[in-house]
Design a protein around this motif. Structure first.
Motif, PDB file in Angstrom:
ATOM      1  N   UNK A  79      83.859  47.785  39.236  1.00 52.62           N
ATOM      2  CA  UNK A  79      84.448  47.996  40.560  1.00 52.62           C
ATOM      3  C   UNK A  79      84.720  46.672  41.253  1.00 52.62           C
ATOM      4  N   UNK A  80      83.822  45.706  41.018  1.00 49.01           N
ATOM      5  CA  UNK A  80      84.027  44.396  41.624  1.00 49.01           C
ATOM      6  C   UNK A  80      85.210  43.667  40.975  1.00 49.01           C
ATOM      7  N   UNK A  81      85.565  44.073  39.763  1.00 47.83           N
ATOM      8  CA  UNK A  81      86.638  43.385  39.045  1.00 47.83           C
ATOM      9  C   UNK A  81      86.104  42.476  37.942  1.00 47.83           C
ATOM     10  N   UNK A  82      84.858  42.745  37.537  1.00 44.54           N
ATOM     11  CA  UNK A  82      84.276  41.977  36.428  1.00 44.54           C
ATOM     12  C   UNK A  82      84.389  42.817  35.166  1.00 44.54           C
ATOM     13  N   UNK A  83      84.888  42.232  34.101  1.00 43.13           N
ATOM     14  CA  UNK A  83      84.950  42.959  32.846  1.00 43.13           C
ATOM     15  C   UNK A  83      84.245  42.123  31.789  1.00 43.13           C
ATOM     16  N   UNK A  84      83.413  42.791  30.994  1.00 40.21           N
ATOM     17  CA  UNK A  84      82.631  42.044  30.015  1.00 40.21           C
ATOM     18  C   UNK A  84      82.959  42.494  28.609  1.00 40.21           C
ATOM     19  N   UNK A  85      83.145  41.549  27.740  1.00 38.73           N
ATOM     20  CA  UNK A  85      83.424  41.853  26.335  1.00 38.73           C
ATOM     21  C   UNK A  85      82.228  41.395  25.519  1.00 38.73           C
ATOM     22  N   UNK A  86      81.574  42.335  24.863  1.00 37.88           N
ATOM     23  CA  UNK A  86      80.500  41.955  23.956  1.00 37.88           C
ATOM     24  C   UNK A  86      81.072  41.862  22.569  1.00 37.88           C
ATOM     25  N   UNK A  87      80.447  41.068  21.737  1.00 35.83           N
ATOM     26  CA  UNK A  87      80.912  40.950  20.359  1.00 35.83           C
ATOM     27  C   UNK A  87      80.945  42.327  19.736  1.00 35.83           C
ATOM     28  N   UNK A  88      81.996  42.630  19.055  1.00 35.15           N
ATOM     29  CA  UNK A  88      82.113  43.851  18.242  1.00 35.15           C
ATOM     30  C   UNK A  88      81.920  45.154  19.001  1.00 35.15           C
ATOM     31  N   UNK A  89      81.708  45.113  20.281  1.00 35.09           N
ATOM     32  CA  UNK A  89      81.424  46.400  20.897  1.00 35.09           C
ATOM     33  C   UNK A  89      82.353  46.703  22.058  1.00 35.09           C
ATOM     34  N   UNK A  90      83.496  46.045  22.086  1.00 34.12           N
ATOM     35  CA  UNK A  90      84.379  46.262  23.223  1.00 34.12           C
ATOM     36  C   UNK A  90      85.334  47.429  23.010  1.00 34.12           C
ATOM     37  N   UNK A  91      85.541  47.814  21.750  1.00 31.05           N
ATOM     38  CA  UNK A  91      86.549  48.835  21.471  1.00 31.05           C
ATOM     39  C   UNK A  91      85.974  49.949  20.611  1.00 31.05           C
ATOM     40  N   UNK A  92      86.611  51.106  20.692  1.00 33.98           N
ATOM     41  CA  UNK A  92      86.243  52.241  19.835  1.00 33.98           C
ATOM     42  C   UNK A  92      87.171  52.216  18.621  1.00 33.98           C
ATOM     43  N   UNK A  93      86.640  51.920  17.430  1.00 34.60           N
ATOM     44  CA  UNK A  93      87.491  51.684  16.266  1.00 34.60           C
ATOM     45  C   UNK A  93      88.365  52.858  15.841  1.00 34.60           C
ATOM     46  N   UNK A  94      87.869  54.103  15.996  1.00 36.23           N
ATOM     47  CA  UNK A  94      88.650  55.232  15.495  1.00 36.23           C
ATOM     48  C   UNK A  94      89.726  55.709  16.472  1.00 36.23           C
ATOM     49  N   UNK A  95      89.832  55.026  17.596  1.00 36.48           N
ATOM     50  CA  UNK A  95      90.854  55.423  18.575  1.00 36.48           C
ATOM     51  C   UNK A  95      92.038  54.463  18.546  1.00 36.48           C
ATOM     52  N   UNK A  96      93.159  54.945  19.038  1.00 37.32           N
ATOM     53  CA  UNK A  96      94.354  54.108  19.075  1.00 37.32           C
ATOM     54  C   UNK A  96      94.206  53.008  20.126  1.00 37.32           C
ATOM     55  N   UNK A  97      95.077  52.036  20.023  1.00 37.90           N
ATOM     56  CA  UNK A  97      95.088  50.946  20.996  1.00 37.90           C
ATOM     57  C   UNK A  97      95.293  51.514  22.395  1.00 37.90           C
ATOM     58  N   UNK A  98      96.272  52.421  22.509  1.00 38.43           N
ATOM     59  CA  UNK A  98      96.596  52.980  23.826  1.00 38.43           C
ATOM     60  C   UNK A  98      95.379  53.657  24.440  1.00 38.43           C
ATOM     61  N   UNK A  99      94.676  54.454  23.632  1.00 36.90           N
ATOM     62  CA  UNK A  99      93.521  55.156  24.172  1.00 36.90           C
ATOM     63  C   UNK A  99      92.408  54.182  24.544  1.00 36.90           C
ATOM     64  N   UNK A 100      92.249  53.155  23.735  1.00 37.62           N
ATOM     65  CA  UNK A 100      91.240  52.149  24.044  1.00 37.62           C
ATOM     66  C   UNK A 100      91.542  51.396  25.340  1.00 37.62           C
ATOM     67  N   UNK A 101      92.801  51.064  25.510  1.00 36.16           N
ATOM     68  CA  UNK A 101      93.168  50.302  26.696  1.00 36.16           C
ATOM     69  C   UNK A 101      92.756  51.015  27.979  1.00 36.16           C
TER      70      UNK A 101
END
Ligand code: ATP
Ligand code: MG
Lengths: 246, 326
Positions: A79-101
């Motif tokens: 909500x503050x506008x902070x987004x965090x990317x952890x190694x290997x855990x930022x995306x759901x592999x079995x979903x499309x790019x669009x759905x992940x976004x």
């Protein structure tokens, strides 16, 4: 330039009887790119987990845009506008790019309470635009993330941050496991984020990676901040000495 | 290029493979005994298949979000038993129907709570409730099975169970179609569906994006239990008998149907349509063996073969599809 976006004062964090952060104060300015470096177990991840709401500090204050804030979970942080990317855990592999976004922030055409109908047209269109902005060579947002290379995945994550105009993007080892070529791409994207005014905080073990894109470097050792220097006032050799000898 | 693209499309959607097998099986049994697809037998097939399909669709949605429910077979039995026993005790039939369904929601919620609160695998949590719920179903009917309150159930039967004159369908089929459409909307077209997929595929990522993954799972556990209970009520209204022993093994059939329809045991993959096809496939197979005058005990053998075949081919097709970048 000197307006601060995140200011931490006297953060302390204990895990049982291990003190992972000792009285850490850091003031990060808007649009800055800050590299966090330090040996294993120095407390880098702990620090960013507090900013992203995964853990809470035992004492100390966090100010965001000048206001005292409490970050209790990932939602607060986003909500503050902070987004965090952890190694290997930022995306759901079995979903499309669009759905992940759009996970968690889906555009809806119709809403009933919190349940809504996905605006799939918008998702397809905007995801394609978003990945074009990071110059990913992909023809549609329908491709599954599991088919992307490590570098392309980081690209998707950065595209997401750009799309949602994230104020602060935190990355834990964004160049880990990447080839030289892909690493270069990720570093270029960080430049791009900076150009768009996003504040970037990243952790890495490879000084040669952070050094070119950082404005400032912060060194952690045994839970303490032992150095906080502008890049122009330091060198890779100095930093290496600090990490190794302290 | 076009062929390549269509191949990729089909290879990455295992429900089509299941649909193909389904059609082959239907034709084969028809060739063996043409009565297999006659009016009477189709009526049987389209009466029993939707019941297991409801359970399988619930199981798939739950699997997509990364969890299992082994208690569905017991819930299937308990819901009908509770409805009938309460009605026999003098409770209004419609109220008894409502209470039975609410109880299913509660069981789903309990399954979710045990799984999430104690951080144990849902496989174990629901194995526990599977035994408990079955036990309750048997205890409340006491020695023999309860008489069916024919008069009190008149309207419920009219709404949910009676055959639609001149067609192969019963009323339950209309409800089944309606529910299927709602589930397709839920899993494939809504934000809740996207949260379910991302929770099952990578819970940490979903959490980091602000998705309340616990709520996602609770919702799907409750949905799964509800659908199993509703299927049980459909069956009781149709057969006019509430046996506490029905539905044994349905939990595994539901999982088998899900997997044959393309769902992954690791979460994040699966479709409502796939579960539906998988469930119909199992029931057609079961009935087809009878019609072909084969030993019905081959049913389990056939299901087992299909299951292994489906998983192996799905995994490989997915790998091939993944390698085909456009
Ligand atoms: N969840 C946890 N529970 C208990 N101790 C923890 C936990 N997370 C981290 N620690 C401990 O806190 C200290 C700091 O860990 P942290 O992960 O912040 O280090 P780091 O700088 O990110 O290290 P690395 O470079 O290896 O990732 C370490 O001693 C670590 O063992
Ligand atoms: Mg770390």
């Amino acid at each position: 330039m000197s307006e601060s976006i995140i200011k931490c004062e006297g953060l302390n964090k204990w895990y049982g009887n291990i003190q992972a952060l000792k009285d850490v104060s850091i003031d990060i300015k808007k649009g800055e790119a800050v590299g966090l470096v330090g040996d294993n177990g120095a407390g880098k991840s702990t620090f960013i987990k507090i900013l992203s709401g995964v853990h809470q500090a035992d004492s100390g204050n966090i100010y965001f845009d000048g206001n005292l804030v409490k970050i209790n979970d990932a939602k607060d942080s986003m909500k503050l506008g902070i987004e965090t990317i952890y190694q290997d855990s930022a995306l759901a592999p079995t979903l499309s790019i669009a759905r992940n976004l759009f996970v968690g922030r889906e555009p809806l055409t119709f809403k009933f309470g919190s349940l809504g109908l996905l605006d799939r047209e918008k998702m397809a269109k905007e995801s394609l635009e978003a990945i074009k902005r990071v110059e990913l060579d992909l023809r549609s947002g329908d491709e599954l993330v599991e088919n992307l290379s490590g570098g392309e995945r980081q690209g998707v994550v950065i595209a997401r941050a750009l799309y949602f105009r994230t104020k602060v993007l935190i990355m834990d080892e964004p160049t880990n496991h990447l080839s030289v070529k892909e690493t270069e791409k990720v570093l270029r994207w960080i430049e791009k984020l900076k150009a768009e005014g996003t504040t970037c905080i990243f952790i890495t073990h490879n000084l040669h990676h952070v050094y070119p894109v950082s404005d400032r470097l912060i060194v952690f050792a045994r839970g303490e901040k032992i150095a906080d220097v502008q890049k122009k006032d330091t060198s890779i050799e100095d930093l290496t000495r600090m990490i190794v000898h302290d | 290029m076009k062929i390549r693209k269509s191949f990729k499309y089909i290879a990455s959607r295992p429900e089509f493979a299941a649909l193909t097998i389904f059609i082959i099986i239907a034709i084969t049994f028809y060739v063996i005994n043409e009565n297999f697809l006659n009016f009477r037998n189709l009526r049987v097939l389209f009466t029993i298949s939707p019941e297991i399909a409801l359970i399988a669709m619930g199981a798939t949605i739950l699997m997509v979000s990364g969890e299992f429910d082994l208690s569905v077979g017991s819930v299937f039995a308990l819901s009908g038993v509770v409805m009938v026993v309460l009605t026999n005790e003098g409770v209004n039939a419609h109220l008894a129907f409502t209470i039975a369904l609410l109880m299913c929601l509660a069981i789903g919620f309990i399954n979710a709570t045990i799984t999430i609160r104690f951080g144990i695998p849902s496989f174990i949590a629901t194995l526990g409730t599977m035994f408990m719920v079955r036990s309750i179903a048997i205890v409340i009917v006491k020695a023999d099975f309860p008489t069916f309150p024919m008069e009190e159930m008149y309207w419920l039967r009219a709404i949910f169970a009676n055959p639609i004159p001149g067609t192969i369908f019963r009323m339950s089929f209309i409800w089944f179609v309606l529910i299927t459409l709602l589930l397709i909307f839920y899993l494939h077209r809504s934000n809740y569906g996207n949260w379910s997929y991302s929770t099952g595929a990578n819970q940490a990522a979903a959490k980091a994006m602000g998705v309340n993954t616990n709520n996602v799972k609770i919702r799907n556990f409750v949905l799964c239990s509800f659908l199993a209970g509703l299927a049980g009520i459909f069956m009781v209204l149709r057969t006019r008998a509430a046996f506490p022993s029905v539905g044994v093994g349905y939990e595994l059939q539901a999982i088998a149907a899900s997997v044959i329809g393309g769902a992954s045991l690791f979460g994040g993959i699966g479709t409502v349509f796939g579960a539906l096809v998988g469930a119909f496939l199992l029931k057609f197979l079961d009935n087809g063996l009878v019609m072909a005058r084969l030993d019905v005990n081959w049913f389990r053998f056939a299901v087992g073969t299909l299951l292994i075949f489906a998983v192996v081919s799905n995994t490989n097709l997915r790998k091939i599809a993944n390698k085909m970048r456009e």
